[in-house]
Design a protein around this motif. Structure first.
Motif, PDB file in Angstrom:
ATOM      1  N   THR A  54     -59.142  12.419  22.262  1.00  0.00           N
ATOM      2  CA  THR A  54     -58.385  12.540  21.017  1.00  0.00           C
ATOM      3  C   THR A  54     -59.282  13.006  19.881  1.00  0.00           C
ATOM      4  N   GLU A  55     -60.471  12.422  19.800  1.00  0.00           N
ATOM      5  CA  GLU A  55     -61.410  12.805  18.745  1.00  0.00           C
ATOM      6  C   GLU A  55     -61.871  14.244  18.924  1.00  0.00           C
ATOM      7  N   ASP A  56     -62.159  14.636  20.159  1.00  0.00           N
ATOM      8  CA  ASP A  56     -62.601  16.009  20.430  1.00  0.00           C
ATOM      9  C   ASP A  56     -61.525  17.023  20.051  1.00  0.00           C
ATOM     10  N   VAL A  57     -60.290  16.723  20.402  1.00  0.00           N
ATOM     11  CA  VAL A  57     -59.191  17.632  20.074  1.00  0.00           C
ATOM     12  C   VAL A  57     -59.024  17.737  18.559  1.00  0.00           C
ATOM     13  N   TYR A  58     -59.113  16.606  17.878  1.00  0.00           N
ATOM     14  CA  TYR A  58     -59.018  16.602  16.411  1.00  0.00           C
ATOM     15  C   TYR A  58     -60.106  17.480  15.790  1.00  0.00           C
ATOM     16  N   GLU A  59     -61.351  17.283  16.219  1.00  0.00           N
ATOM     17  CA  GLU A  59     -62.455  18.050  15.640  1.00  0.00           C
ATOM     18  C   GLU A  59     -62.320  19.532  15.964  1.00  0.00           C
ATOM     19  N   THR A  60     -61.852  19.855  17.165  1.00  0.00           N
ATOM     20  CA  THR A  60     -61.697  21.253  17.547  1.00  0.00           C
ATOM     21  C   THR A  60     -60.639  21.945  16.704  1.00  0.00           C
ATOM     22  N   ILE A  61     -59.483  21.308  16.549  1.00  0.00           N
ATOM     23  CA  ILE A  61     -58.410  21.918  15.761  1.00  0.00           C
ATOM     24  C   ILE A  61     -58.807  21.984  14.291  1.00  0.00           C
ATOM     25  N   LYS A  62     -59.490  20.966  13.807  1.00  0.00           N
ATOM     26  CA  LYS A  62     -59.964  20.999  12.426  1.00  0.00           C
ATOM     27  C   LYS A  62     -60.885  22.201  12.210  1.00  0.00           C
ATOM     28  N   GLY A  63     -61.775  22.457  13.172  1.00  0.00           N
ATOM     29  CA  GLY A  63     -62.655  23.613  13.073  1.00  0.00           C
ATOM     30  C   GLY A  63     -61.885  24.921  13.066  1.00  0.00           C
ATOM     31  N   LEU A  64     -60.835  25.008  13.881  1.00  0.00           N
ATOM     32  CA  LEU A  64     -60.007  26.218  13.922  1.00  0.00           C
ATOM     33  C   LEU A  64     -59.327  26.471  12.579  1.00  0.00           C
ATOM     34  N   VAL A  65     -58.880  25.385  11.936  1.00  0.00           N
ATOM     35  CA  VAL A  65     -58.243  25.519  10.622  1.00  0.00           C
ATOM     36  C   VAL A  65     -59.261  25.940   9.580  1.00  0.00           C
ATOM     37  N   MET A  66     -60.411  25.263   9.561  1.00  0.00           N
ATOM     38  CA  MET A  66     -61.436  25.556   8.564  1.00  0.00           C
ATOM     39  C   MET A  66     -61.974  26.982   8.694  1.00  0.00           C
ATOM     40  N   ASP A  67     -62.093  27.460   9.937  1.00  0.00           N
ATOM     41  CA  ASP A  67     -62.620  28.807  10.171  1.00  0.00           C
ATOM     42  C   ASP A  67     -61.544  29.886  10.089  1.00  0.00           C
ATOM     43  N   HIS A  68     -60.292  29.472   9.830  1.00  0.00           N
ATOM     44  CA  HIS A  68     -59.152  30.384   9.735  1.00  0.00           C
ATOM     45  C   HIS A  68     -58.835  31.060  11.059  1.00  0.00           C
ATOM     46  N   ALA A  69     -59.323  30.495  12.168  1.00  0.00           N
ATOM     47  CA  ALA A  69     -58.843  30.941  13.479  1.00  0.00           C
ATOM     48  C   ALA A  69     -57.362  30.574  13.600  1.00  0.00           C
ATOM     49  N   LEU A  70     -56.981  29.477  12.962  1.00  0.00           N
ATOM     50  CA  LEU A  70     -55.581  29.181  12.662  1.00  0.00           C
ATOM     51  C   LEU A  70     -55.419  29.505  11.181  1.00  0.00           C
ATOM     52  N   PRO A  71     -54.889  30.670  10.847  1.00  0.00           N
ATOM     53  CA  PRO A  71     -54.884  31.125   9.449  1.00  0.00           C
ATOM     54  C   PRO A  71     -54.071  30.218   8.532  1.00  0.00           C
ATOM     55  N   PRO A  72     -54.398  30.206   7.251  1.00  0.00           N
ATOM     56  CA  PRO A  72     -53.632  29.415   6.290  1.00  0.00           C
ATOM     57  C   PRO A  72     -52.157  29.830   6.277  1.00  0.00           C
ATOM     58  N   ASN A  73     -51.293  28.835   6.077  1.00  0.00           N
ATOM     59  CA  ASN A  73     -49.856  29.051   5.924  1.00  0.00           C
ATOM     60  C   ASN A  73     -49.225  29.671   7.177  1.00  0.00           C
ATOM     61  N   GLU A  74     -49.688  29.246   8.335  1.00  0.00           N
ATOM     62  CA  GLU A  74     -49.147  29.763   9.598  1.00  0.00           C
ATOM     63  C   GLU A  74     -48.624  28.603  10.446  1.00  0.00           C
ATOM     64  N   ARG A  75     -47.518  28.837  11.144  1.00  0.00           N
ATOM     65  CA  ARG A  75     -46.976  27.799  12.010  1.00  0.00           C
ATOM     66  C   ARG A  75     -47.938  27.510  13.155  1.00  0.00           C
ATOM     67  N   VAL A  76     -48.008  26.245  13.530  1.00  0.00           N
ATOM     68  CA  VAL A  76     -48.883  25.804  14.618  1.00  0.00           C
ATOM     69  C   VAL A  76     -48.040  25.619  15.878  1.00  0.00           C
ATOM     70  N   ASN A  77     -48.392  26.347  16.919  1.00  0.00           N
ATOM     71  CA  ASN A  77     -47.690  26.237  18.199  1.00  0.00           C
ATOM     72  C   ASN A  77     -48.395  25.168  19.032  1.00  0.00           C
ATOM     73  N   ILE A  78     -47.795  23.984  19.109  1.00  0.00           N
ATOM     74  CA  ILE A  78     -48.433  22.858  19.782  1.00  0.00           C
ATOM     75  C   ILE A  78     -48.664  23.148  21.258  1.00  0.00           C
ATOM     76  N   ASP A  79     -47.671  23.693  21.931  1.00  0.00           N
ATOM     77  CA  ASP A  79     -47.810  23.965  23.362  1.00  0.00           C
ATOM     78  C   ASP A  79     -48.894  25.002  23.630  1.00  0.00           C
ATOM     79  N   ALA A  80     -48.961  26.030  22.792  1.00  0.00           N
ATOM     80  CA  ALA A  80     -49.994  27.060  22.981  1.00  0.00           C
ATOM     81  C   ALA A  80     -51.387  26.482  22.748  1.00  0.00           C
ATOM     82  N   LEU A  81     -51.520  25.627  21.725  1.00  0.00           N
ATOM     83  CA  LEU A  81     -52.811  24.978  21.468  1.00  0.00           C
ATOM     84  C   LEU A  81     -53.211  24.088  22.636  1.00  0.00           C
TER      85      LEU A  81
END
Length: 235
Positions: free
Chosen positions: A19-46
């Motif tokens: 759980t912690e690893d997944v949290y840190e990984t997704i947080k990094g994706l958001v911070m690095d804009h690999a998940l761009p700002p103001n974009e829908r998050v596809n849970i299944d794809a993630l």
């Protein structure tokens, strides 16, 4: 392997790590804009990309919502938080001036000798190269800056104050790809002035030094708004 919890409850320790690893990984994706700002998050794809079930992804997104990095909308799921507008950016720095000025004063009043040494060490830390010359150096500089401010908030001795400051920083860090850190030396000097006032145990001087630093930082950041993409509806 299991973890023994109070009252005889048992839960897999590996689950907590996942759980912690997944949290840190997704947080990094958001911070690095690999998940761009103001974009829908596809849970299944993630979940497929991270090779996990959707459950830890949902748990991570719930935490990121409390961090202010994603938003949940009825019937629409999660979207990443949009970049701040200029007006919101000004509001953020107005809040930082209030909260971090107070944190600096409390730190000056409460800091132990060990805390003063820690704050001085963080104030003198550099990334070893000219910050702003490439994303990695910029990110390294940003991390040092965040660590310094978080340490002062911690030493201030108020959990609520520290949490409020951390949340504000999360919003600001979403912009780090657009904020050049070319004047890292100026930031270092300003941090050293804050640290010196805290070391002397002078709350008024610590507040003034922190407010001077944040006022200067606001001005350094403003030109970045010319580089940012216009805000729009979630993709």
């Amino acid at each position: 392997m299991t973890e023994i919890l109070p009252r005889g409850r048992v839960r897999p320790a590996r689950r907590l790590t996942l759980t912690e690893d997944v949290y840190e990984t997704i947080k990094g994706l958001v911070m690095d804009h690999a998940l761009p700002p103001n974009e829908r998050v596809n849970i299944d794809a993630l979940a497929r990309e991270l090779d996990v079930s959707p459950t830890p992804v949902r748990e991570a997104l719930a935490r990121l919502e409390s961090d202010g990095l994603v938003r949940k909308r009825p019937l629409s799921g999660y979207t990443t938080t949009p970049l701040l507008s200029r007006a919101e950016f000004d509001d953020l720095f107005d809040m930082r001036l209030l909260l971090e000025g107070a944190a600096a004063a409390r730190a000056a009043a409460n800091a132990s000798a060990a805390h003063r040494r820690q704050i001085s060490t963080k104030a003198n830390a550099t990334v070893g190269v000219e910050a702003g010359d490439g994303y990695r150096r910029h990110a390294a500089f940003t991390a040092l800056d965040a660590t310094f401010h978080d340490l002062i908030a911690e030493v201030a001795g108020s959990v609520l104050l520290r949490e409020a400051i951390t949340r504000l920083h999360s919003h600001l860090h979403l912009h780090r790809l657009y904020f050049p850190a070319a004047k890292a030396a100026d930031t270092t000097v300003e941090h050293q002035r804050i640290a010196a006032a805290i070391t002397l145990g002078d709350p008024e001087a610590a507040t003034a030094a922190m407010r001077d630093h944040l006022t200067a930082a606001r001005q350094r950041h403003l030109p970045a708004f010319d580089q940012m993409p216009p805000a729009g509806p979630p993709a």
